[in-house]
Design a protein around this motif. Structure first.
Motif, PDB file in Angstrom:
ATOM      1  N   LEU A   3      -3.564   7.105  -4.253  1.00  0.00           N
ATOM      2  CA  LEU A   3      -4.168   8.201  -3.605  1.00  0.00           C
ATOM      3  C   LEU A   3      -2.374   8.249  -2.946  1.00  0.00           C
ATOM      4  N   ARG A  30      -0.766   3.878  -2.763  1.00  0.00           N
ATOM      5  CA  ARG A  30      -1.196   4.578  -0.723  1.00  0.00           C
ATOM      6  C   ARG A  30      -0.059   5.217  -1.637  1.00  0.00           C
ATOM      7  N   THR A  83       0.869  10.534   3.375  1.00  0.00           N
ATOM      8  CA  THR A  83      -0.184  11.360   3.667  1.00  0.00           C
ATOM      9  C   THR A  83       0.322  12.641   4.215  1.00  0.00           C
TER      10      THR A  83
END
Length: 121
Positions: free
Chosen positions: A31, A63, A66
């Motif tokens: 992600l 992860r 972001t």
């Protein structure tokens, strides 16, 4: 005219904020930041769905940051998944191990003749 991509989850109309990519062979879900282009084998998720993402039992979730990160392409996410795959592979055996011995009188080469089971001579 540029249209913002939406979350790919069913009935979610929020704007996409992250991209999810799977590496099925290694049971890894990656992600990361929203990819520049929509790819057929990746999923765009909104902030809420990205935060609540869980993977099946036995899978690993990687992860990437972001927030404030520049957009990445699908190739960047696949490259990261490949790094994770290499890290999960067992290390090579030590170099000081010798190959197993062959039958008596055989040469130590990469090829050798093996008699067939049907010969009765």
């Amino acid at each position: 005219m540029t249209l913002a991509r939406q979350c790919t989850r069913t009935a979610c109309a929020r704007p996409a904020a992250a991209t999810l990519t799977y590496v099925y062979a290694d049971q890894v879900a990656v992600l990361g930041p929203l990819a520049t282009y929509a790819e057929p084998h990746s999923y765009d998720l909104c902030d809420q769905h990205a935060e609540r993402l869980t993977a099946p039992r036995g899978w690993e979730v990687v992860r990437l940051a972001t927030d404030g990160a520049p957009p990445q392409t699908h190739d960047d996410l696949v490259a990261l998944a490949n790094v994770v795959r290499e890290a999960k592979r067992p290390s090579a055996p030590p170099a000081n191990l010798s190959p197993p011995p062959g039958p008596p009188g055989s040469r130590r080469s990469h090829l050798r003749a093996v008699p067939s089971a049907s010969s009765t001579d």
